[in-house]
Design an enzyme around this catalytic site. Structure first.
Site, PDB file in Angstrom:
ATOM      1  N   PRO A  86       0.837  -1.209   0.000  1.00 31.36           N
ATOM      2  CA  PRO A  86       0.000   0.000   0.000  1.00 31.36           C
ATOM      3  C   PRO A  86       0.868   1.254   0.000  1.00 31.36           C
ATOM      4  O   PRO A  86       1.898   1.306   0.665  1.00 31.36           O
ATOM      5  CB  PRO A  86      -0.777  -0.100   1.309  1.00 31.36           C
ATOM      6  CG  PRO A  86      -0.676  -1.518   1.724  1.00 31.36           C
ATOM      7  CD  PRO A  86       0.606  -2.043   1.159  1.00 31.36           C
ATOM      8  N   GLU A  87       0.461   2.247  -0.780  1.00 30.80           N
ATOM      9  CA  GLU A  87       1.173   3.519  -0.833  1.00 30.80           C
ATOM     10  C   GLU A  87       0.291   4.592  -0.205  1.00 30.80           C
ATOM     11  O   GLU A  87      -0.730   4.292   0.397  1.00 30.80           O
ATOM     12  CB  GLU A  87       1.515   3.853  -2.298  1.00 30.80           C
ATOM     13  CG  GLU A  87       2.373   2.776  -2.967  1.00 30.80           C
ATOM     14  CD  GLU A  87       2.701   3.090  -4.420  1.00 30.80           C
ATOM     15  OE1 GLU A  87       2.866   4.273  -4.752  1.00 30.80           O
ATOM     16  OE2 GLU A  87       2.784   2.153  -5.223  1.00 30.80           O
TER      17      GLU A  87
END
Ligand SMILES: [Zn+2]
Length: 293
Positions: free
Chosen positions: A2-3
């Site tokens: 996840p960013e």
């Protein structure tokens, strides 16, 4: 992994149900998921959650527990590759690899953390406590969501490839492989370009592109490739709007050229060879830099 948009979506989704709630039990079911601050565990029982925030790609749940008014405990979560935070009814079946359950006084739903691959983890820190050199918990650069052209210009003094600089969390916090590729495409910059060789106009275009791509991704709840889910189980739907990432061999949405996948900064990178030309940029002189302020 996840960013920024995925972590920000999770934080916004969790802020409502968690803020103001009192922790009834902090049930750590797998001890090695807690990477630091075990001595703070007992204080969390009966603690009130005061805020849920994002720092780079970390989720920070602040509480009023601790050693005094100036030292309250913060629960720091990093999702790693496969970590997931969810709100689930306490009566709901536990999924495999659920390593932490935080039950909340008087609430039906509890917070659960599961992480099959265990690259993520939980850290307990005091307010302002040095986060040291632990994995994922080192110093962070300015946040990508609000980065300015001026700040980027300072970061881009290095001769490293632009893609490597964008992925370096100590330089700029929140970008990973997907959004670095998307932002470079929007700005028309090839990922192997030395950062210091970008023209002032390109740096300004990249600053705008970074903010625009992150805001667009946020509107769609982020990108789900495999593991990422929102706390209610929904997937993010931004992948359908990617312009280069995951589109190898498909026509560029702008010019029709086939998107290629290549190695840049040791990572698989998606590029339109015609929109992101590889030509060398003229080296920025001090006069040009100063003149553009
Ligand atoms: Zn193109």
């Amino acid at each position: 992994m996840p960013e920024l948009p995925e972590v920000e979506t999770i934080v916004r989704d969790l802020a409502g149900p968690l803020t103001g709630a009192t922790i009834d039990r902090f049930d750590l079911r797998r001890r090695d998921v807690l990477r630091a601050g075990a001595d703070r565990l007992p204080s969390l029982h009966g603690a009130r959650i005061t805020s849920v925030a994002r720092e780079g790609k970390r989720i920070v749940i602040a509480t009023d527990a601790g050693r005094g008014a100036n030292d309250t405990t913060r629960i720091v979560v990093h999702l790693g590759m496969s970590g997931r935070l969810s709100m689930a009814p306490a009566a709901a079946r536990l999924e495999p690899h659920t390593h932490l359950i935080v039950s909340l006084r008087g609430r039906v739903a509890e917070l659960r953390f599961r992480d099959p691959r265990r690259f993520g983890g939980i850290w307990l820190f005091g307010t302002g406590e040095g986060t040291g050199q632990l994995p994922y918990v080192g110093a962070l650069g300015p946040d990508a969501l609000t980065i300015s052209t001026r700040t980027l210009r300072g970061i881009f003094q290095s001769g490293r490839q632009i893609k490597a600089v964008l992925l370096d969390q100590q330089r700029i916090a929140g970008l990973g492989n997907i959004y670095a590729d998307e932002a470079l495409f929007r700005a028309g910059i090839h990922p192997v370009t030395p950062a210091s060789q970008l023209t002032p106009a390109s740096v300004a275009a990249l600053a705008r592109a970074i903010r625009a791509v992150l805001e667009a991704a946020l509107r769609f709840g982020g990108t789900t490739l495999i593991d990422y889910r929102r706390p209610d189980g929904q997937a993010g739907s931004y992948a359908a709007h990617h312009r280069v990432y995951g589109r190898e061999g498909k026509p560029c949405r702008r010019c029709g050229t086939r998107i290629v996948r290549m190695l840049a900064a040791g990572r698989s990178s998606h590029v339109c060879p015609s929109c992101q030309s590889k030509r060398k940029w003229p080296r920025m002189t001090r006069a040009v830099r100063d003149g553009s302020r």
